[in-house]
Design a protein around this motif. Sequence first.
Motif, PDB file in Angstrom:
ATOM      1  N   MET A   1       0.850  -1.196   0.000  1.00  0.00           N
ATOM      2  CA  MET A   1       0.000   0.000   0.000  1.00  0.00           C
ATOM      3  C   MET A   1       0.881   1.241   0.000  1.00  0.00           C
ATOM      4  SD  MET A   1      -2.827   1.265   2.808  1.00  0.00           S
ATOM      5  CE  MET A   1      -3.973  -0.042   2.435  1.00  0.00           C
ATOM      6  N   GLY A   2       0.543   2.221  -0.857  1.00  0.00           N
ATOM      7  CA  GLY A   2       1.227   3.502  -0.858  1.00  0.00           C
ATOM      8  C   GLY A   2       0.461   4.493   0.006  1.00  0.00           C
ATOM      9  N   ARG A   3       1.199   5.387   0.676  1.00  0.00           N
ATOM     10  CA  ARG A   3       0.554   6.289   1.637  1.00  0.00           C
ATOM     11  C   ARG A   3       1.224   7.659   1.594  1.00  0.00           C
ATOM     12  NH1 ARG A   3       1.629   7.279   7.142  1.00  0.00           N
ATOM     13  NH2 ARG A   3      -0.202   7.869   8.369  1.00  0.00           N
ATOM     14  N   ARG A   4       0.385   8.697   1.621  1.00  0.00           N
ATOM     15  CA  ARG A   4       0.884  10.069   1.653  1.00  0.00           C
ATOM     16  C   ARG A   4      -0.018  10.890   2.556  1.00  0.00           C
ATOM     17  NH1 ARG A   4       0.214  13.665  -3.794  1.00  0.00           N
ATOM     18  NH2 ARG A   4      -0.164  15.699  -2.820  1.00  0.00           N
ATOM     19  N   VAL A   5       0.575  11.663   3.456  1.00  0.00           N
ATOM     20  CA  VAL A   5      -0.182  12.469   4.421  1.00  0.00           C
ATOM     21  C   VAL A   5       0.107  13.938   4.174  1.00  0.00           C
ATOM     22  CG1 VAL A   5      -0.587  12.983   6.862  1.00  0.00           C
ATOM     23  CG2 VAL A   5      -0.150  10.620   6.144  1.00  0.00           C
ATOM     24  N   GLU A   6      -0.948  14.721   4.067  1.00  0.00           N
ATOM     25  CA  GLU A   6      -0.837  16.171   3.880  1.00  0.00           C
ATOM     26  C   GLU A   6      -1.554  16.878   5.027  1.00  0.00           C
ATOM     27  OE1 GLU A   6       0.677  17.881   1.515  1.00  0.00           O
ATOM     28  OE2 GLU A   6       1.177  16.327   0.040  1.00  0.00           O
ATOM     29  N   ARG A   7      -0.951  17.989   5.514  1.00  0.00           N
ATOM     30  CA  ARG A   7      -1.581  18.784   6.565  1.00  0.00           C
ATOM     31  C   ARG A   7      -2.230  20.025   5.949  1.00  0.00           C
ATOM     32  NH1 ARG A   7      -0.967  17.138  11.563  1.00  0.00           N
ATOM     33  NH2 ARG A   7      -1.992  19.066  12.250  1.00  0.00           N
ATOM     34  N   PHE A   8      -3.432  20.316   6.400  1.00  0.00           N
ATOM     35  CA  PHE A   8      -4.178  21.514   5.996  1.00  0.00           C
ATOM     36  C   PHE A   8      -4.575  22.241   7.279  1.00  0.00           C
ATOM     37  CE2 PHE A   8      -4.567  18.542   2.563  1.00  0.00           C
ATOM     38  CZ  PHE A   8      -4.551  19.305   1.404  1.00  0.00           C
ATOM     39  N   GLY A   9      -3.682  23.108   7.766  1.00  0.00           N
ATOM     40  CA  GLY A   9      -3.929  23.704   9.069  1.00  0.00           C
ATOM     41  C   GLY A   9      -3.867  22.626  10.142  1.00  0.00           C
ATOM     42  N   GLU A  10      -4.943  22.481  10.912  1.00  0.00           N
ATOM     43  CA  GLU A  10      -4.983  21.460  11.961  1.00  0.00           C
ATOM     44  C   GLU A  10      -5.592  20.151  11.483  1.00  0.00           C
ATOM     45  OE1 GLU A  10      -7.049  23.173  15.237  1.00  0.00           O
ATOM     46  OE2 GLU A  10      -5.321  24.352  15.903  1.00  0.00           O
ATOM     47  N   ALA A  11      -6.086  20.113  10.254  1.00  0.00           N
ATOM     48  CA  ALA A  11      -6.661  18.889   9.694  1.00  0.00           C
ATOM     49  C   ALA A  11      -5.603  18.166   8.855  1.00  0.00           C
ATOM     50  CB  ALA A  11      -7.876  19.221   8.840  1.00  0.00           C
ATOM     51  N   THR A  12      -5.807  16.869   8.648  1.00  0.00           N
ATOM     52  CA  THR A  12      -4.896  16.084   7.813  1.00  0.00           C
ATOM     53  C   THR A  12      -5.699  15.281   6.790  1.00  0.00           C
ATOM     54  OG1 THR A  12      -4.924  14.195   9.341  1.00  0.00           O
ATOM     55  CG2 THR A  12      -3.172  15.836   9.633  1.00  0.00           C
ATOM     56  N   ALA A  13      -5.050  15.039   5.671  1.00  0.00           N
ATOM     57  CA  ALA A  13      -5.616  14.185   4.622  1.00  0.00           C
ATOM     58  C   ALA A  13      -4.614  13.073   4.344  1.00  0.00           C
ATOM     59  CB  ALA A  13      -5.889  14.984   3.364  1.00  0.00           C
ATOM     60  N   GLU A  14      -5.094  11.830   4.366  1.00  0.00           N
ATOM     61  CA  GLU A  14      -4.249  10.678   4.089  1.00  0.00           C
ATOM     62  C   GLU A  14      -4.675  10.066   2.762  1.00  0.00           C
ATOM     63  OE1 GLU A  14      -2.654   7.094   6.781  1.00  0.00           O
ATOM     64  OE2 GLU A  14      -4.779   6.893   6.262  1.00  0.00           O
ATOM     65  N   LEU A  15      -3.797  10.173   1.768  1.00  0.00           N
ATOM     66  CA  LEU A  15      -4.060   9.597   0.454  1.00  0.00           C
ATOM     67  C   LEU A  15      -3.403   8.224   0.418  1.00  0.00           C
ATOM     68  CD1 LEU A  15      -3.814  11.410  -2.960  1.00  0.00           C
ATOM     69  CD2 LEU A  15      -2.809   9.170  -2.656  1.00  0.00           C
ATOM     70  N   THR A  16      -4.189   7.193   0.156  1.00  0.00           N
ATOM     71  CA  THR A  16      -3.657   5.830   0.117  1.00  0.00           C
ATOM     72  C   THR A  16      -3.941   5.205  -1.239  1.00  0.00           C
ATOM     73  OG1 THR A  16      -5.680   4.878   1.064  1.00  0.00           O
ATOM     74  CG2 THR A  16      -3.932   5.490   2.592  1.00  0.00           C
ATOM     75  N   VAL A  17      -3.013   4.367  -1.677  1.00  0.00           N
ATOM     76  CA  VAL A  17      -3.164   3.628  -2.922  1.00  0.00           C
ATOM     77  C   VAL A  17      -3.039   2.154  -2.586  1.00  0.00           C
ATOM     78  CG1 VAL A  17      -2.280   3.250  -5.255  1.00  0.00           C
ATOM     79  CG2 VAL A  17      -2.133   5.520  -4.217  1.00  0.00           C
ATOM     80  N   SER A  18      -4.098   1.411  -2.823  1.00  0.00           N
ATOM     81  CA  SER A  18      -4.099  -0.031  -2.576  1.00  0.00           C
ATOM     82  C   SER A  18      -4.586  -0.715  -3.841  1.00  0.00           C
ATOM     83  CB  SER A  18      -5.016  -0.390  -1.401  1.00  0.00           C
ATOM     84  OG  SER A  18      -5.030  -1.786  -1.179  1.00  0.00           O
ATOM     85  N   GLY A  19      -3.698  -1.483  -4.476  1.00  0.00           N
ATOM     86  CA  GLY A  19      -4.077  -2.061  -5.765  1.00  0.00           C
ATOM     87  C   GLY A  19      -4.305  -0.948  -6.755  1.00  0.00           C
ATOM     88  N   ARG A  20      -5.515  -0.875  -7.312  1.00  0.00           N
ATOM     89  CA  ARG A  20      -5.861   0.218  -8.224  1.00  0.00           C
ATOM     90  C   ARG A  20      -6.860   1.174  -7.586  1.00  0.00           C
ATOM     91  NH1 ARG A  20      -7.287  -2.029 -14.103  1.00  0.00           N
ATOM     92  NH2 ARG A  20      -8.252  -3.735 -12.973  1.00  0.00           N
ATOM     93  N   THR A  21      -7.027   1.089  -6.258  1.00  0.00           N
ATOM     94  CA  THR A  21      -7.981   1.943  -5.552  1.00  0.00           C
ATOM     95  C   THR A  21      -7.255   3.089  -4.863  1.00  0.00           C
ATOM     96  OG1 THR A  21      -9.443   0.054  -5.160  1.00  0.00           O
ATOM     97  CG2 THR A  21      -9.779   2.014  -3.794  1.00  0.00           C
ATOM     98  N   VAL A  22      -7.697   4.310  -5.129  1.00  0.00           N
ATOM     99  CA  VAL A  22      -7.118   5.507  -4.519  1.00  0.00           C
ATOM    100  C   VAL A  22      -8.174   6.144  -3.623  1.00  0.00           C
ATOM    101  CG1 VAL A  22      -6.047   7.745  -4.949  1.00  0.00           C
ATOM    102  CG2 VAL A  22      -5.672   5.854  -6.549  1.00  0.00           C
ATOM    103  N   THR A  23      -7.839   6.367  -2.349  1.00  0.00           N
ATOM    104  CA  THR A  23      -8.791   6.949  -1.414  1.00  0.00           C
ATOM    105  C   THR A  23      -8.130   8.089  -0.642  1.00  0.00           C
ATOM    106  OG1 THR A  23      -8.203   5.331   0.311  1.00  0.00           O
ATOM    107  CG2 THR A  23     -10.068   4.795  -1.115  1.00  0.00           C
ATOM    108  N   ILE A  24      -8.954   9.017  -0.177  1.00  0.00           N
ATOM    109  CA  ILE A  24      -8.508  10.113   0.699  1.00  0.00           C
ATOM    110  C   ILE A  24      -9.316  10.039   1.985  1.00  0.00           C
ATOM    111  CG2 ILE A  24      -8.271  12.601   1.000  1.00  0.00           C
ATOM    112  CD1 ILE A  24      -8.094  12.889  -2.008  1.00  0.00           C
ATOM    113  N   VAL A  25      -8.630   9.930   3.111  1.00  0.00           N
ATOM    114  CA  VAL A  25      -9.272   9.885   4.430  1.00  0.00           C
ATOM    115  C   VAL A  25      -8.932  11.183   5.157  1.00  0.00           C
ATOM    116  CG1 VAL A  25      -9.410   8.715   6.650  1.00  0.00           C
ATOM    117  CG2 VAL A  25      -9.163   7.370   4.551  1.00  0.00           C
ATOM    118  N   TRP A  26      -9.965  11.884   5.613  1.00  0.00           N
ATOM    119  CA  TRP A  26      -9.790  13.164   6.307  1.00  0.00           C
ATOM    120  C   TRP A  26      -9.915  12.986   7.815  1.00  0.00           C
ATOM    121  CZ3 TRP A  26      -8.198  17.603   4.119  1.00  0.00           C
ATOM    122  CH2 TRP A  26      -8.259  17.689   2.717  1.00  0.00           C
ATOM    123  N   ARG A  27      -9.080  13.730   8.555  1.00  0.00           N
ATOM    124  CA  ARG A  27      -9.173  13.781  10.017  1.00  0.00           C
ATOM    125  C   ARG A  27      -9.202  15.239  10.449  1.00  0.00           C
ATOM    126  NH1 ARG A  27      -6.364   8.998   9.221  1.00  0.00           N
ATOM    127  NH2 ARG A  27      -7.091   7.256  10.528  1.00  0.00           N
TER     128      ARG A  27
END
Length: 393
Positions: A1-27
Amino acid sequence: MGRRVERFGEATAELTVSGRTVTIVWRNAAGRVVKAPPADVRRDHGVALGELKADAKDIAKMLAAQSDRLFLARRSWRFDRWRAQFLDHPLVGTLARRLLWTVDGRTCGYADGALRTLDDTAIEPAAGAAVGLWHPIEMPHDEVFAARDWLERHLITQPFRQAHREVRPLTAAEERTGTYSNRYTAHVLRQHLFHALAATRGWTNKLRLSVDDEYPPAIRSLPEWGLRAEFLIGAVGDNEITDSGSHLHIATDQVRFHRIDAPVATAHASGGPYRRPGRHAEDDVAPLPLETIPPLVFSEVMRDIDLFVGVAGIGNDPTWADGGPDGRYRDYWSSYSFGELTDSAVARRDVLARLLPRLAIAPQCELDGRFLRVTGLARDDLITDPTITSQFR
């Protein structure tokens, strides 16, 4: 699995790549998962948010493109370059680590942090070792089965079908016809669905209109091999047209191969022989002998056409059991729906035969030729439900 985390102020976005599926999880600021970007992110970081979404979209397109073109790319790599470009790549690596490869002729896969052979021996090849993408048609049967066992043992889900990929070698009938295949002749397809499917698989095709015009066959160009695959089709049903004048259905004919620079023959929209413009002899540029087509190329092209027939064909649609307009396709529908299994259906049946014994429902299931019979209880009566049979088409 590929993983990338970006910060937007106090929030974070985690972009993950699993197989051919790309998702963004927000916290949010409290670290809780939320369904969408927080309001302050949309307000204060609009440009960066747009870039992240664009990146996710581009990554998904790239991963899909990689999987579609790899088998016919006709490429090999030095091991050191392959490791950098594939195995250790932050994005492409999510595909590469789930695929099988040949390294100096040995079948290898990635598991438990290392490149391994099918007997689980960890290897570290020399920098100049030759690496290629593994394809089952180039392997003996026992090695194909061993590769499938290896993937199951390591619980690896492949990003696209490889070890269980259907192979389509030349048949005895095709050896006799010599320069063309009738394997997918005389099927009736829904034209617009076929047209859309063909585009996704790299084919070029022109919609058949109810006009006095000439049309080339559906074509897949294979520049890496110097070849062009042609799927001959023609419109059927003079009265079955859309308001814009395009035919609803087409009939299939031969599959053949030419040199990529050979002249392209055409046929009238209403059907008839394919010929070069201005010439009377049907297809006076002879197709190439099928035995000269590399087995991998032939198999992959026929796999595409099997997809077209299986998905766009009316024989797979239960609503056509009455034969369609005036019942004219009733015999075709019956012969296709209850005839021999397609190559894809055979592959699905074989996979199910391996999986069923491991399932809790196994005692209630029986594979009987082209049917899967599931026995269950409905109220107080014992019944057999045959509806799952449709999964084998």
